[in-house]
Design a protein around this motif. Structure first.
Motif, PDB file in Angstrom:
ATOM      1  N   GLN A   1       9.496  -8.648 -48.403  1.00  4.39           N
ATOM      2  CA  GLN A   1      10.428  -7.553 -48.070  1.00  4.39           C
ATOM      3  C   GLN A   1       9.846  -6.197 -48.458  1.00  4.39           C
ATOM      4  OE1 GLN A   1      14.210  -8.847 -49.688  1.00  4.39           O
ATOM      5  NE2 GLN A   1      14.431 -10.362 -48.052  1.00  4.39           N
ATOM      6  N   THR A   2       9.011  -6.190 -49.495  1.00  6.00           N
ATOM      7  CA  THR A   2       8.378  -4.930 -49.916  1.00  6.00           C
ATOM      8  C   THR A   2       7.628  -4.283 -48.759  1.00  6.00           C
ATOM      9  OG1 THR A   2       8.065  -5.891 -52.090  1.00  6.00           O
ATOM     10  CG2 THR A   2       6.759  -3.939 -51.596  1.00  6.00           C
TER      11      THR A   2
ATOM     12  N   ALA B   1       4.395  -9.020 -59.276  1.00  2.41           N
ATOM     13  CA  ALA B   1       4.382  -7.804 -58.448  1.00  2.41           C
ATOM     14  C   ALA B   1       5.489  -7.731 -57.411  1.00  2.41           C
ATOM     15  CB  ALA B   1       3.024  -7.670 -57.753  1.00  2.41           C
ATOM     16  N   GLY B   2       6.528  -8.524 -57.546  1.00  3.68           N
ATOM     17  CA  GLY B   2       7.609  -8.463 -56.536  1.00  3.68           C
ATOM     18  C   GLY B   2       8.470  -7.225 -56.762  1.00  3.68           C
ATOM     19  N   THR B   3       8.717  -6.460 -55.706  1.00  2.00           N
ATOM     20  CA  THR B   3       9.511  -5.238 -55.907  1.00  2.00           C
ATOM     21  C   THR B   3      10.873  -5.300 -55.225  1.00  2.00           C
ATOM     22  OG1 THR B   3       8.008  -4.337 -54.269  1.00  2.00           O
ATOM     23  CG2 THR B   3       7.788  -3.500 -56.487  1.00  2.00           C
ATOM     24  N   SER B   4      11.205  -6.424 -54.559  1.00  2.00           N
ATOM     25  CA  SER B   4      12.569  -6.579 -54.036  1.00  2.00           C
ATOM     26  C   SER B   4      13.495  -6.680 -55.244  1.00  2.00           C
ATOM     27  CB  SER B   4      12.669  -7.866 -53.209  1.00  2.00           C
ATOM     28  OG  SER B   4      12.437  -8.983 -54.047  1.00  2.00           O
TER      29      SER B   4
ATOM     30  N   GLY C   1       2.636  -1.484 -56.052  1.00  2.00           N
ATOM     31  CA  GLY C   1       1.798  -1.017 -54.948  1.00  2.00           C
ATOM     32  C   GLY C   1       1.709   0.500 -55.097  1.00  2.00           C
TER      33      GLY C   1
ATOM     34  N   ALA D   1      -6.763 -11.712 -56.265  1.00  2.93           N
ATOM     35  CA  ALA D   1      -5.600 -11.938 -55.400  1.00  2.93           C
ATOM     36  C   ALA D   1      -5.791 -13.273 -54.677  1.00  2.93           C
ATOM     37  CB  ALA D   1      -5.472 -10.806 -54.392  1.00  2.93           C
TER      38      ALA D   1
ATOM     39  N   TYR E   1      12.489 -17.276 -55.465  1.00  2.00           N
ATOM     40  CA  TYR E   1      12.495 -16.823 -56.865  1.00  2.00           C
ATOM     41  C   TYR E   1      13.269 -17.798 -57.760  1.00  2.00           C
ATOM     42  CZ  TYR E   1      10.081 -12.455 -55.865  1.00  2.00           C
ATOM     43  OH  TYR E   1       9.126 -11.519 -55.522  1.00  2.00           O
TER      44      TYR E   1
ATOM     45  N   THR F   1      -4.254 -15.478 -59.250  1.00  3.00           N
ATOM     46  CA  THR F   1      -2.971 -15.583 -58.559  1.00  3.00           C
ATOM     47  C   THR F   1      -2.644 -17.055 -58.335  1.00  3.00           C
ATOM     48  OG1 THR F   1      -3.371 -13.461 -57.531  1.00  3.00           O
ATOM     49  CG2 THR F   1      -1.822 -14.905 -56.405  1.00  3.00           C
TER      50      THR F   1
ATOM     51  N   SER G   1      -1.462  -0.060 -58.376  1.00  4.94           N
ATOM     52  CA  SER G   1      -2.736  -0.204 -57.673  1.00  4.94           C
ATOM     53  C   SER G   1      -3.166   1.190 -57.200  1.00  4.94           C
ATOM     54  CB  SER G   1      -2.637  -1.232 -56.559  1.00  4.94           C
ATOM     55  OG  SER G   1      -2.110  -0.678 -55.423  1.00  4.94           O
TER      56      SER G   1
ATOM     57  N   HIS H   1      13.686 -16.096 -49.002  1.00  3.32           N
ATOM     58  CA  HIS H   1      13.170 -15.136 -49.989  1.00  3.32           C
ATOM     59  C   HIS H   1      13.743 -15.306 -51.400  1.00  3.32           C
ATOM     60  CE1 HIS H   1      12.934 -11.199 -52.007  1.00  3.32           C
ATOM     61  NE2 HIS H   1      11.747 -11.134 -51.427  1.00  3.32           N
TER      62      HIS H   1
ATOM     63  N   ASN I   1      -1.093 -14.180 -62.188  1.00  2.00           N
ATOM     64  CA  ASN I   1      -0.233 -13.378 -61.313  1.00  2.00           C
ATOM     65  C   ASN I   1       0.702 -14.341 -60.597  1.00  2.00           C
ATOM     66  OD1 ASN I   1       0.762 -11.285 -59.639  1.00  2.00           O
ATOM     67  ND2 ASN I   1      -0.755 -11.789 -58.060  1.00  2.00           N
TER      68      ASN I   1
ATOM     69  N   GLY J   1      12.934  -9.877 -56.879  1.00  2.00           N
ATOM     70  CA  GLY J   1      11.587  -9.890 -57.449  1.00  2.00           C
ATOM     71  C   GLY J   1      11.534  -9.122 -58.752  1.00  2.00           C
TER      72      GLY J   1
ATOM     73  N   THR K   1       4.716 -16.538 -52.950  1.00  2.00           N
ATOM     74  CA  THR K   1       4.120 -16.650 -51.619  1.00  2.00           C
ATOM     75  C   THR K   1       5.061 -16.168 -50.532  1.00  2.00           C
ATOM     76  OG1 THR K   1       2.578 -18.324 -52.304  1.00  2.00           O
ATOM     77  CG2 THR K   1       2.916 -18.169 -49.966  1.00  2.00           C
TER      78      THR K   1
HETATM   79  C1  LIG Z   1      -1.127  -5.006 -56.558  1.00  2.00           C
HETATM   80  C2  LIG Z   1      -0.462  -6.149 -55.907  1.00  2.00           C
HETATM   81  C3  LIG Z   1      -1.137  -7.365 -55.765  1.00  2.00           C
HETATM   82  C4  LIG Z   1      -0.551  -8.447 -55.131  1.00  2.00           C
HETATM   83  N1  LIG Z   1      -1.231  -9.608 -55.016  1.00  2.00           N
HETATM   84  C5  LIG Z   1      -0.691 -10.655 -54.337  1.00  2.00           C
HETATM   85  C6  LIG Z   1      -1.421 -11.862 -54.154  1.00  2.00           C
HETATM   86  O1  LIG Z   1      -2.568 -11.979 -54.563  1.00  2.00           O
HETATM   87  N2  LIG Z   1      -0.837 -12.871 -53.466  1.00  2.00           N
HETATM   88  C7  LIG Z   1       0.443 -12.769 -52.976  1.00  2.00           C
HETATM   89  O2  LIG Z   1       0.928 -13.737 -52.384  1.00  2.00           O
HETATM   90  N3  LIG Z   1       1.168 -11.641 -53.153  1.00  2.00           N
HETATM   91  C8  LIG Z   1       0.615 -10.587 -53.816  1.00  2.00           C
HETATM   92  N4  LIG Z   1       1.321  -9.430 -53.967  1.00  2.00           N
HETATM   93  C9  LIG Z   1       2.683  -9.377 -53.422  1.00  2.00           C
HETATM   94  C10 LIG Z   1       3.756  -9.621 -54.462  1.00  2.00           C
HETATM   95  O3  LIG Z   1       3.463 -10.658 -55.343  1.00  2.00           O
HETATM   96  C11 LIG Z   1       5.086  -9.921 -53.815  1.00  2.00           C
HETATM   97  O4  LIG Z   1       5.059 -11.184 -53.222  1.00  2.00           O
HETATM   98  C12 LIG Z   1       5.417  -8.957 -52.756  1.00  2.00           C
HETATM   99  O5  LIG Z   1       5.422  -7.669 -53.333  1.00  2.00           O
HETATM  100  C13 LIG Z   1       6.751  -9.287 -52.144  1.00  2.00           C
HETATM  101  O6  LIG Z   1       7.696  -9.408 -53.132  1.00  2.00           O
HETATM  102  P1  LIG Z   1       9.205  -9.124 -52.809  1.00  2.00           P
HETATM  103  O7  LIG Z   1       9.535  -9.925 -51.619  1.00  2.00           O
HETATM  104  O8  LIG Z   1       9.920  -9.532 -54.062  1.00  2.00           O
HETATM  105  O9  LIG Z   1       9.292  -7.662 -52.555  1.00  2.00           O
HETATM  106  C14 LIG Z   1       0.755  -8.329 -54.604  1.00  2.00           C
HETATM  107  C15 LIG Z   1       1.438  -7.108 -54.734  1.00  2.00           C
HETATM  108  C16 LIG Z   1       0.842  -6.029 -55.359  1.00  2.00           C
HETATM  109  C17 LIG Z   1       1.595  -4.744 -55.472  1.00  2.00           C
END
Ligand SMILES: Cc1cc2nc3c(=O)[nH]c(=O)nc-3n(C[C@H](O)[C@H](O)[C@H](O)COP(=O)(O)O)c2cc1C
Length: 453
Positions: free
Chosen positions: A336-337, A225-228, A245, A56, A157, A103, A278, A153, A132, A231, A136
Motif C-alpha cells: 500500500q505504501t 519498513a512497513g508504513t501502512s 523510504g 533486500a 501482519y 530480509t 533510505s 494485506h 528485515n 505496518g 511480502t
Molecule cells: C528501505 C526499504 C527497504 C525495503 N526492503 C524490502 C525488501 O527487501 N523486501 C520486501 O519485500 N519489502 C521491502 N520493503 C517494503 C516494506 O517492507 C513493506 O513491505 C512495504 O513498505 C509495504 O508495507 P505496507 O504495506 O505496510 O505499507 C522495503 C521498504 C523500504 C522503505
C-alpha cells in the motif's frame, strides 16, 4: 546534532529498487552471482566503517508486462537472484565488524527453519546479524510459486505477529545463554537449561527444542519498513530499527512521530526504536557533472521496465489506466505504501517517476557538499537516527559516497569514526547489552534472567 548511523542498501540481483540500471557501463552488479562481487562490497563497507550492509529480497516476478511477456528475464527484473542469507555468510567470512542485515518473509518462510538459519548466522558472525521482517507485499507470483494462497494485506501482519512469537520462543526461550559448558571431562550442555517450546497459534505450530543454541544476540536485530497503518503498528511493537523510504522531510517527520507513538503504546521507550531513511544520491565534482551522471543513469534504463516493475510491487497494471487517473482512485492488497506515497499525482506522473527512480525516491544530485547538506537537513528536520545509503550504480556510487561525502560528515562530527562495540545491536542502538531490551515484547519469552551489568 547526534551522531548518525549508516547502512548500505544492497540487493543480490543485477538491478534493484525497481529500476533497470544493469546496462550502465559502470555497473558491476550484473556479476552479483560471483563471490568476488560480494567480497569487494564487504571490504568497501567495512573499510568505510558502515554499521551494516542490508540485503533486500523479494520472491516472485511480475506477470503484468505492458507488451513484453519476457521482460523480467530480459531486463533482470527480480529474476534471477541469490539467497541473501548465503551471501551474508560469505560477507561475514570476509569481515570482522560489519553488520549484515538480511530480509526474510513471514509469509513464505517456515519459522522453525528460519530461526535456525538466523541463529547460525549470528553465531558465525559473532553477533552481527539483523533481520528485515517483511510480510511480502510484492507479487502474488511468489505465493503461487510456493503453492500457497496469497493472504490479504492486514492479515499478513497478523500472520507475522504469530511468526514472531514462534521465533522469540526459539531464540529466547529454548536454550539459555549459559546452557553450553563444552567441558570435555563433563558434558557439552546442561539439559536443565534447554527447554521445549510449545506454540499453537492461528497460523503456525511448533513443539520441541530449538535446533540452535542461544546466539550472541539471542534475537537478531529486528528491522522493519512497513508504513501502512497496520505496518507501523507491527513495526512499533517489534522493530528496533525502522527504514523509511526517502520522501519529503515533512512526511518523514510525521512517520517518525507515528512510529515512536506506536512503540509507546506497545509499552516501549520511544527512542528504543531507531529510524533510518533510505537516501539516494548522484555526486559530481560540480553540479553540472552530477547532472550529466544522472542523465547517463536514466539513459541506461529501458522505459518498458516501469510498468512491470510497478506491478511487481502493487499488482496494478498502470498501462491499463488513463494516464490522467488520480492515484487516489487505486487500491492494492500488496504494498500500500507504493500507492499512497503518490497521493496528489496521476498514473502518468507515476510511470515517469518510476522509470527514473523506482521504489528508491528521488536522488539528491549535486556536489559532495550538497549531498552532505541534504543528509543533515533530513536528519534534523525529521529527527532521524541514520541513513540507509542507497547507491544506484554499484560499486561506483558507494565509492563516491565513501570517498567524497563521508569525510565531510566526519569532519562535521556527525558520522562515527571507529567501530567500538562489536555486536550490531550494541553499536546501532547504543545499547549496553547485546540482547533485546527488557521492554521489547520478545523479552517476555525468555527462559532466563538476563545479567544486569
Ligand atoms: C528501505 C526499504 C527497504 C525495503 N526492503 C524490502 C525488501 O527487501 N523486501 C520486501 O519485500 N519489502 C521491502 N520493503 C517494503 C516494506 O517492507 C513493506 O513491505 C512495504 O513498505 C509495504 O508495507 P505496507 O504495506 O505496510 O505499507 C522495503 C521498504 C523500504 C522503505
Amino acid at each position: 546534532m547526534k551522531q548518525l548511523r549508516f547502512g548500505l542498501f544492497e540487493n543480490a540481483q543485477a538491478n534493484d529498487s525497481g529500476t533497470a540500471t544493469w546496462r550502465h557501463p559502470d555497473n558491476e552488479r550484473d556479476h552479483f552471482d560471483s563471490l568476488d562481487y560480494w567480497r569487494n562490497i564487504a571490504r568497501i563497507c567495512e573499510d568505510a566503517q558502515f554499521d551494516f550492509v542490508f540485503l533486500a529480497d523479494a520472491w516472485g516476478w511480475s506477470e503484468i508486462d505492458g507488451s513484453r511477456p519476457d521482460i523480467c528475464s530480459e531486463e533482470a527484473l527480480d529474476l534471477p537472484r541469490l539467497d541473501p542469507a548465503v551471501v551474508a555468510a560469505a560477507m561475514a567470512a570476509e569481515t570482522e565488524k560489519l553488520g549484515l542485515v538480511i530480509t526474510g518473509s513471514t509469509l513464505l518462510e517456515q519459522p522453525y527453519a528460519f530461526a535456525r538459519r538466523m541463529a547460525t548466522l549470528d553465531h558465525i558472525s559473532a553477533g552481527r546479524i539483523g533481520w528485515n521482517v517483511v510480510t511480502t507485499g510484492t507479487a502474488e507470483t511468489a505465493a503461487s510459486a510456493f503453492g500457497i494462497p496469497m493472504v490479504a494485506h492486514d492479515e499478513r501482519y497478523n500472520m507475522a505477529d504469530d511468526f514472531m512469537e514462534v521465533v522469540y520462543k526459539l531464540w529466547e526461550g529454548s536454550w539459555e545463554p549459559d546452557a553450553i559448558e563444552r567441558d570435555k571431562s563433563g558434558r557439552f550442555a546442561d539439559p536443565a537449561k534447554v527447554h521445549r517450546i510449545e506454540h499453537e497459534g492461528p497460523y503456525f505450530r511448533s513443539s520441541g527444542y530449538g535446533n540452535t543454541s542461544y546466539s550472541p544476540q539471542g534475537t537478531p536485530v529486528l528491522f522493519q519498513a512497513g508504513t501502512s497503518e497496520r505496518g507501523r503498528q507491527f513495526g512499533g511493537r517489534h522493530g528496533e530499527c525502522i527504514f523509511l523510504g526517502g520522501s519529503s522531510i515533512e512526511k518523514m517527520a510525521e512517520q517518525v512521530k507515528a512510529i515512536r507513538a506506536e512503540a509507546v503504546s506497545a509499552g516501549r521507550e520511544p527512542d528504543s526504536v531507531k529510524l533510518m531513511a533510505s537516501f539516494s544520491y548522484v555526486v559530481g565534482e560540480t553540479r553540472e557533472e552530477a547532472q550529466e551522471k544522472f542523465e547517463a543513469i536514466l539513459a541506461a534504463q529501458d522505459p518498458g521496465v516501469a510498468v512491470a516493475s510497478y506491478a511487481m510491487f502493487t499488482g496494478l497494471d498502470l498501462s491499463a489506466y488513463d494516464p490522467r487517473t488520480p492515484m487516489t482512485d487505486l487500491h492494492t492488497e500488496l504494498s500500500q505504501t507504493q500507492v499512497t506515497r503518490f497521493a496528489g499525482l496521476t498514473v502518468g506522473d507515476v510511470l515517469k517517476d518510476w522509470h527514473a527512480f523506482g521504489v528508491r525516491g528521488k536522488p539528491v544530485v549535486g556536489t559532495a557538499e550538497d549531498v552532505a547538506d541534504a543528509i543533515v537537513d533530513r536528519a534534523e528536520g525529521a529527527d532521524l537516527d541514520g541513513f540507509l545509503i542507497t547507491p544506484i550504480v554499484q560499486p561506483a556510487s558507494t565509492i563516491d559516497f565513501v570517498e567524497h561525502v563521508l569525510p565531510i560528515l566526519r569532519e562535521r562530527g556527525i558520522a562515527p569514526s571507529g567501530y567500538g562495540q562489536t555486536t550490531l545491536r550494541e553499536r546501532l542502538l547504543g545499547s549496553t547489552s547485546a540482547v533485546l531490551r527488557d521492554d521489547h515484547p520478545g523479552a517476555l519469552f525468555r527462559s532466563y534472567s538476563p545479567v544486569v551489568a
